[in-house]
Design a protein around this motif. Structure first.
Motif, PDB file in Angstrom:
ATOM      1  N   LEU A  38       2.561   1.617  -3.495  1.00  0.00           N
ATOM      2  CA  LEU A  38       1.599   2.064  -4.509  1.00  0.00           C
ATOM      3  C   LEU A  38       1.290   3.550  -4.354  1.00  0.00           C
ATOM      4  CD1 LEU A  38      -1.068  -0.741  -4.848  1.00  0.00           C
ATOM      5  CD2 LEU A  38       0.227   0.300  -6.665  1.00  0.00           C
ATOM      6  N   TYR A  39       1.056   3.976  -3.131  1.00  0.00           N
ATOM      7  CA  TYR A  39       0.739   5.377  -2.898  1.00  0.00           C
ATOM      8  C   TYR A  39       1.908   6.274  -3.320  1.00  0.00           C
ATOM      9  CZ  TYR A  39      -1.140   9.539  -0.675  1.00  0.00           C
ATOM     10  OH  TYR A  39      -1.616  10.803  -0.443  1.00  0.00           O
ATOM     11  N   GLY A  57       0.815  -1.212   0.000  1.00  0.00           N
ATOM     12  CA  GLY A  57       0.000   0.000   0.000  1.00  0.00           C
ATOM     13  C   GLY A  57       0.848   1.261   0.000  1.00  0.00           C
ATOM     14  N   ASP A  60      -3.565   5.945 -12.534  1.00  0.00           N
ATOM     15  CA  ASP A  60      -4.437   4.880 -12.041  1.00  0.00           C
ATOM     16  C   ASP A  60      -4.592   3.764 -13.071  1.00  0.00           C
ATOM     17  OD1 ASP A  60      -5.116   5.940  -9.496  1.00  0.00           O
ATOM     18  OD2 ASP A  60      -6.543   7.302 -10.426  1.00  0.00           O
ATOM     19  N   ARG A 102      -2.727  -1.362 -11.408  1.00  0.00           N
ATOM     20  CA  ARG A 102      -3.974  -2.141 -11.408  1.00  0.00           C
ATOM     21  C   ARG A 102      -3.746  -3.553 -10.865  1.00  0.00           C
ATOM     22  NH1 ARG A 102      -8.085   0.098 -14.629  1.00  0.00           N
ATOM     23  NH2 ARG A 102      -8.825  -1.965 -15.206  1.00  0.00           N
ATOM     24  N   ALA A 146      -4.073   3.123  -1.032  1.00  0.00           N
ATOM     25  CA  ALA A 146      -3.606   2.676  -2.345  1.00  0.00           C
ATOM     26  C   ALA A 146      -4.758   2.384  -3.295  1.00  0.00           C
ATOM     27  CB  ALA A 146      -2.741   1.431  -2.192  1.00  0.00           C
ATOM     28  N   LEU A 147      -5.918   2.032  -2.756  1.00  0.00           N
ATOM     29  CA  LEU A 147      -7.058   1.657  -3.606  1.00  0.00           C
ATOM     30  C   LEU A 147      -7.872   2.856  -4.098  1.00  0.00           C
ATOM     31  CD1 LEU A 147      -8.319  -1.476  -1.657  1.00  0.00           C
ATOM     32  CD2 LEU A 147      -7.128  -1.434  -3.862  1.00  0.00           C
ATOM     33  N   ARG A 197      -3.231  -3.421  -7.093  1.00  0.00           N
ATOM     34  CA  ARG A 197      -4.491  -3.131  -6.403  1.00  0.00           C
ATOM     35  C   ARG A 197      -5.327  -4.401  -6.269  1.00  0.00           C
ATOM     36  NH1 ARG A 197      -6.020   2.788  -8.934  1.00  0.00           N
ATOM     37  NH2 ARG A 197      -4.987   3.991  -7.293  1.00  0.00           N
TER      38      ARG A 197
END
Length: 73
Positions: free
Chosen positions: A10-11, A7, A20, A26, A61-62, A29
């Motif tokens: 990704l952030y 997380g 995104d 993807r 992250a999502l 995620r």
């Protein structure tokens, strides 16, 4: 593939300008979503005491970040 670390990575990638729609973003995620528990929290290999941290990082992250301003070029 630890939820907490994934997380955070990704952030950071998003903050550095990844989109995104990037295939890597993807894919990761989806890996995070696969670690969601029935109660809505996200699994952590560090144990029950770290569920809040894992969940915060997973949700961060999502969240779609297409609303972020473009990075400086």
């Amino acid at each position: 593939e630890e939820t907490d670390i994934l997380g955070e990575v990704l952030y950071c990638q998003i903050l550095l300008g990844e989109l995104d729609t990037d295939p890597w973003i993807r894919q990761k995620r989806l890996a995070i979503l696969a670690k969601q528990r029935q109660d809505g929290l996200f699994k952590s290999s560090y144990g029950e005491a770290y569920l809040d941290h894992a969940t915060f990082n997973a949700l961060t992250a999502l969240i779609p970040h297409s609303w972020f301003p473009e990075t400086a070029k």
